[in-house]
Design an enzyme around this catalytic site. Structure first.
Site, PDB file in Angstrom:
ATOM      1  CB  ALA A  67      -0.878  -0.021   1.246  1.00 37.64           C
ATOM      2  CD  GLU A 113      -1.936  -7.483   3.132  1.00 37.23           C
ATOM      3  OE1 GLU A 113      -1.571  -6.361   2.736  1.00 37.23           O
ATOM      4  OE2 GLU A 113      -2.466  -7.673   4.232  1.00 37.23           O
ATOM      5  CD  GLU A 133       2.060  -5.295   5.706  1.00 34.72           C
ATOM      6  OE1 GLU A 133       2.865  -6.198   6.030  1.00 34.72           O
ATOM      7  OE2 GLU A 133       1.238  -5.410   4.779  1.00 34.72           O
TER       8      GLU A 133
HETATM    9  N1  CAA Z   1       4.614   3.180  -0.698  1.00 35.48           N
HETATM   10  C1  CAA Z   1       5.017   4.338  -1.273  1.00 35.48           C
HETATM   11  N2  CAA Z   1       6.166   4.455  -1.971  1.00 35.48           N
HETATM   12  C2  CAA Z   1       6.931   3.355  -2.079  1.00 35.48           C
HETATM   13  C3  CAA Z   1       6.580   2.123  -1.505  1.00 35.48           C
HETATM   14  C4  CAA Z   1       5.353   2.054  -0.790  1.00 35.48           C
HETATM   15  N3  CAA Z   1       4.904   0.919  -0.253  1.00 35.48           N
HETATM   16  N4  CAA Z   1       7.549   1.225  -1.780  1.00 35.48           N
HETATM   17  C5  CAA Z   1       8.476   1.874  -2.501  1.00 35.48           C
HETATM   18  N5  CAA Z   1       8.109   3.170  -2.684  1.00 35.48           N
HETATM   19  C6  CAA Z   1       8.838   4.225  -3.411  1.00 35.48           C
HETATM   20  C7  CAA Z   1      10.034   4.698  -2.615  1.00 35.48           C
HETATM   21  O1  CAA Z   1       9.640   5.662  -1.658  1.00 35.48           O
HETATM   22  C8  CAA Z   1      10.896   5.281  -3.709  1.00 35.48           C
HETATM   23  O2  CAA Z   1      10.364   6.546  -4.059  1.00 35.48           O
HETATM   24  P1  CAA Z   1      11.361   7.824  -4.161  1.00 35.48           P
HETATM   25  O3  CAA Z   1      12.278   7.466  -5.312  1.00 35.48           O
HETATM   26  O4  CAA Z   1      10.441   8.944  -4.476  1.00 35.48           O
HETATM   27  O5  CAA Z   1      12.067   7.911  -2.870  1.00 35.48           O
HETATM   28  C9  CAA Z   1      10.629   4.348  -4.890  1.00 35.48           C
HETATM   29  O6  CAA Z   1       9.410   3.692  -4.601  1.00 35.48           O
HETATM   30  C10 CAA Z   1      11.713   3.292  -5.046  1.00 35.48           C
HETATM   31  O7  CAA Z   1      11.881   2.618  -3.806  1.00 35.48           O
HETATM   32  P2  CAA Z   1      13.286   2.484  -3.028  1.00 35.48           P
HETATM   33  O8  CAA Z   1      14.186   3.623  -3.401  1.00 35.48           O
HETATM   34  O9  CAA Z   1      12.999   2.295  -1.589  1.00 35.48           O
HETATM   35  O10 CAA Z   1      13.837   1.157  -3.711  1.00 35.48           O
HETATM   36  P3  CAA Z   1      14.819   0.076  -3.058  1.00 35.48           P
HETATM   37  O11 CAA Z   1      15.177  -0.859  -4.157  1.00 35.48           O
HETATM   38  O12 CAA Z   1      15.904   0.736  -2.292  1.00 35.48           O
HETATM   39  O13 CAA Z   1      13.914  -0.721  -1.966  1.00 35.48           O
HETATM   40  C11 CAA Z   1      11.917  -1.852  -1.211  1.00 35.48           C
HETATM   41  C12 CAA Z   1      12.820  -1.466  -2.410  1.00 35.48           C
HETATM   42  C13 CAA Z   1      12.661  -2.834  -0.302  1.00 35.48           C
HETATM   43  C14 CAA Z   1      10.682  -2.521  -1.776  1.00 35.48           C
HETATM   44  C15 CAA Z   1      11.563  -0.573  -0.410  1.00 35.48           C
HETATM   45  O14 CAA Z   1      11.059   0.402  -1.318  1.00 35.48           O
HETATM   46  C16 CAA Z   1      10.511  -0.794   0.638  1.00 35.48           C
HETATM   47  O15 CAA Z   1      10.835  -1.278   1.710  1.00 35.48           O
HETATM   48  N6  CAA Z   1       9.245  -0.405   0.368  1.00 35.48           N
HETATM   49  C17 CAA Z   1       8.173  -0.475   1.325  1.00 35.48           C
HETATM   50  C18 CAA Z   1       7.684  -1.899   1.519  1.00 35.48           C
HETATM   51  C19 CAA Z   1       6.592  -1.924   2.573  1.00 35.48           C
HETATM   52  O16 CAA Z   1       6.808  -1.613   3.723  1.00 35.48           O
HETATM   53  N7  CAA Z   1       5.374  -2.341   2.170  1.00 35.48           N
HETATM   54  C20 CAA Z   1       4.244  -2.401   3.045  1.00 35.48           C
HETATM   55  C21 CAA Z   1       3.422  -1.154   2.932  1.00 35.48           C
HETATM   56  S1  CAA Z   1       2.110  -1.066   4.120  1.00 35.48           S
HETATM   57  C22 CAA Z   1       0.896  -2.066   3.529  1.00 35.48           C
HETATM   58  O17 CAA Z   1       1.018  -2.641   2.480  1.00 35.48           O
HETATM   59  C23 CAA Z   1      -0.342  -2.192   4.390  1.00 35.48           C
HETATM   60  C24 CAA Z   1      -1.317  -3.239   3.959  1.00 35.48           C
HETATM   61  O18 CAA Z   1      -1.408  -4.267   4.542  1.00 35.48           O
HETATM   62  C25 CAA Z   1      -2.202  -3.011   2.811  1.00 35.48           C
END
Ligand code: CAA
Length: 259
Positions: A67, A113, A133
């Site tokens: 998300a 999910e 999360e």
């Molecule tokens: N939401 C918003 N933006 C996201 C995102 C997310 N879930 N995942 C990645 N992005 C964005 C990053 O912010 C980044 O944007 P900017 O260039 O503007 O900074 C871009 O995508 C590229 O990401 P990274 O630079 O972080 O890429 P990376 O290769 O270094 O890392 C990753 C990749 C490990 C997937 C890392 O992006 C990450 O940890 N993302 C979040 C994963 C996460 O926590 N997901 C759960 C979300 S909560 C949820 O899903 C609730 C639910 O149950 C529905």
């Protein structure tokens, strides 16, 4: 509806549509607009009378990284309740046509999910699944604690949900989350192959079969068996049942009418 974040090909091959999440810079993070478009696209395909199987995919780097954290960061409980953050997920759950997730790269949080809400997952060898999360101070909210646990069992699901660690495609396959794995250049083709196998069956039987299998997650055994039997009997009112059985007896391929 004009799609900002989706690419939809309603007939990539006969009776098979491909829906591609297309928000690459954000790793296909599922903001509300993406989810709204996804529900719309799936409902349109369901109604077109032609589509028998949908392949949902992302790009090579990400199926979806969850998300949209930036969209959610400033929200409070009342916002969550009033916008009903997950209502669109319920609408996706009601799609009766089988959906195959073709996953490459990250399938994290809501991305994992979403893949589990689909009926089968075909993964690239590069795929990574996880529910991270916990690392951002929340828990899965779109089915992760339930669907992952049912798919891979309590011990492994608990580890993923409590530590936020990712598992590889191979681990996901071994655990029963994923139905097929393919090299990165072939995973979509593999998903399309599977979709084609499904699309060649009676669409009516496929629909009732999907419905019955999903009941295994909703009902105690006796009620699930009852549900299955009802769908089985119901198919005997269809032309496809007559055609399927007659074709077998006459040693020819069936021609499905979907009625
Ligand atoms: N939401 C918003 N933006 C996201 C995102 C997310 N879930 N995942 C990645 N992005 C964005 C990053 O912010 C980044 O944007 P900017 O260039 O503007 O900074 C871009 O995508 C590229 O990401 P990274 O630079 O972080 O890429 P990376 O290769 O270094 O890392 C990753 C990749 C490990 C997937 C890392 O992006 C990450 O940890 N993302 C979040 C994963 C996460 O926590 N997901 C759960 C979300 S909560 C949820 O899903 C609730 C639910 O149950 C529905």
């Amino acid at each position: 509806m004009e799609y900002q974040y989706l690419l939809v090909d309603p007939e990539t091959q006969p009776h098979v549509a491909v829906v591609r999440l297309n928000r690459p810079k954000e790793l296909n993070a599922l903001n509300r607009r993406v989810m709204e478009e996804l529900v719309h696209a799936m409902q349109v395909l369901e109604r077109d009378g032609t589509t028998r199987c949908i392949v949902l995919t992302g790009n090579e780097r990400a199926f979806a990284a969850g998300a949209d954290i930036k969209e959610m960061a400033g929200m409070g409980t009342v916002d969550m309740l009033t916008i009903d953050q997950f209502a669109r997920w319920d609408a996706l759950k009601r799609i009766k046509i089988p959906i195959i997730a073709a996953v490459s790269g990250f399938a994290l949080g809501g991305g994992c999910e979403l893949s589990m809400l689909c009926d089968m997952i075909v993964a690239s060898e590069t795929a990574q699944f996880g529910q991270p999360e916990i690392k951002i101070g929340v828990i899965p909210g779109a089915g992760g604690t339930q669907r992952l646990t049912r798919a891979i069992g309590k011990a492994r699901a608990m580890e993923l949900v409590l530590t936020g660690k990712f598992i590889t495609a191979q681990e996901a396959f071994a655990a029963g989350l994923v139905t097929r794995i393919a090299p990165p250049e072939l995973f979509l083709q593999e998903a399309l192959k599977l979709a084609d196998e499904v699309a060649q069956m009676s669409p009516l039987a496929v629909r009732l079969a999907k419905e019955a299998v999903l009941q295994a997650f909703e009902q105690p055994l006796e009620a699930g068996l009852h549900f299955e039997r009802k769908n089985f009997y119901m198919l005997f009112a269809s032309e496809d049942q007559k055609e399927g059985m007659n074709a077998f007896v006459e040693k020819r391929p069936p021609e499905w009418q979907g009625r």
